[in-house]
Design an enzyme around this catalytic site. Structure first.
Site, PDB file in Angstrom:
ATOM      1  CB  CYS A 197      43.512  37.122  33.318  1.00  0.00           C
ATOM      2  SG  CYS A 197      45.257  36.963  33.739  1.00  0.00           S
TER       3      CYS A 197
ATOM      4  CB  CYS B  53      45.461  34.873  31.169  1.00  0.00           C
ATOM      5  SG  CYS B  53      45.314  34.682  32.957  1.00  0.00           S
TER       6      CYS B  53
END
Length: 334
Positions: A87, A90
């Site tokens: 991600c 993230c």
């Protein structure tokens, strides 16, 4: 910011406020006893329970959730960062959360939860996409935000969280070992950090993503790749930024309805796969496109295959899910 209880059947009971209160009382008793003993011995003795700054950021899994989050939340608000290696937002948000947690100087602890390794926690929290950030205070859950958000918004949210912990629950946090903090600062200053000629462009891409400028992020990553076509960080960042740009204005319900009604429509399946991946459903996205390759031909098949290869870039070649999907793709192609 309203707290809510969340039942975690089979994992942990987040409604265990009573247990959290008991843990807090025990911690306060231990501190009082340590302070008494230190006073009898004389001299400047660090308070009991003082921790180094590194202890303010921890990795948490399902097995340790009760101890590392619920019990700890009786002493200090615990921020939960649900993330995954694949991600990109993230990776942008995580270091920022860590830095702001350290700056809070013991008034917060950050617990990082890898959703790929802790699927049950992800399901129990009802998480539809990552990064997703919650807090637990005295055993109660407070949803904070989802997605990569600006630093100032995080600072304001953290300040509000600390205020809630102090005013509603009487939780003041934990003491940080000042000597350890000073040592860590000196150590960090002494370690040379290698500088890449593309660091500024990569940083510009991250800044653009933080500001919601997906077009700017795409261009910044392309600028790196124009000079260094083999730069894996830029290639992955570009694939992820382009994915976010594609799903930014989608109507999820309409996209999924179209995909369900037209299982052989390449455009419908490609759009749904983008949504799947952006929401963290990696295997679903890959499986959807492999199945579509199986039932399409010619230009339609090529379009689906190419989008699948682009989604592989989002996750990264080293991910086992990519390897499995490549094998499945090869079977249907040959």
């Amino acid at each position: 910011m309203q707290p809510r209880n969340m039942s975690m059947s089979g994992v942990v009971d987040l409604a265990a406020v009573k247990a959290a209160g008991e843990a807090k009382a025990k911690a306060e008793q231990a501190r009082a006893e340590a302070a008494r003993q230190a006073g009898q011995g004389g001299g400047a003795v660090p308070a009991a329970g003082a921790v180094p700054p590194s202890a303010l950021v921890i990795d948490v899994d399902e097995a340790g959730f009760e101890r590392d989050v619920i019990q700890l939340s009786a002493e200090v608000p615990v921020v939960l960062d649900f993330w995954a290696e694949w991600c990109q937002p993230c990776k942008q948000l995580g270091p920022l959360l860590e830095r702001l947690t350290i700056e809070a100087n013991g008034r917060l602890v950050l617990a990082k939860i890898d959703v790929d390794a802790n699927q049950m926690l992800m399901q129990q929290f009802g998480i539809q996409g990552i990064p997703a950030v919650f807090a637990v205070v005295a055993g109660q859950v407070l949803p904070l935000f989802q997605g990569a958000v600006p630093e100032q918004q995080i600072r304001e949210t953290f300040a509000q969280l600390v205020q809630v912990a102090e005013e509603r629950f009487g939780i003041l946090g934990i003491e940080v070992d000042a000597n350890a903090a000073a040592t860590a600062a000196v150590s960090d200053a002494e370690v040379p950090v290698p500088v890449s000629p593309h660091d500024a462009l990569l940083e510009a891409a991250v800044d653009a993503l933080d500001a919601g400028d997906l077009g700017g992020a795409v261009q910044a990553y392309k600028n790196v790749l124009a000079d260094d076509p083999g730069n894996t960080e830029a290639a992955m960042g570009l694939a992820q930024a382009e994915l976010l740009a594609r799903v930014q204005h989608m109507d999820p319900q309409a996209v999924r309805a179209a995909a369900a009604e037209n299982p052989r429509d390449p455009a419908a399946q490609i759009a749904a796969a983008d949504l799947d991946l952006a929401g963290g459903h990696v295997e679903d996205a890959f499986g959807r496109l492999v199945d579509t390759v199986r039932v399409t031909f010619g230009e339609d098949r090529d379009a689906v295959r190419l989008r699948l290869l682009e989604l592989f870039e989002v996750i990264g070649a080293d991910d086992p899910r990519v390897s499995a999907a490549r094998t499945a793709l090869a079977r249907v192609l040959f």
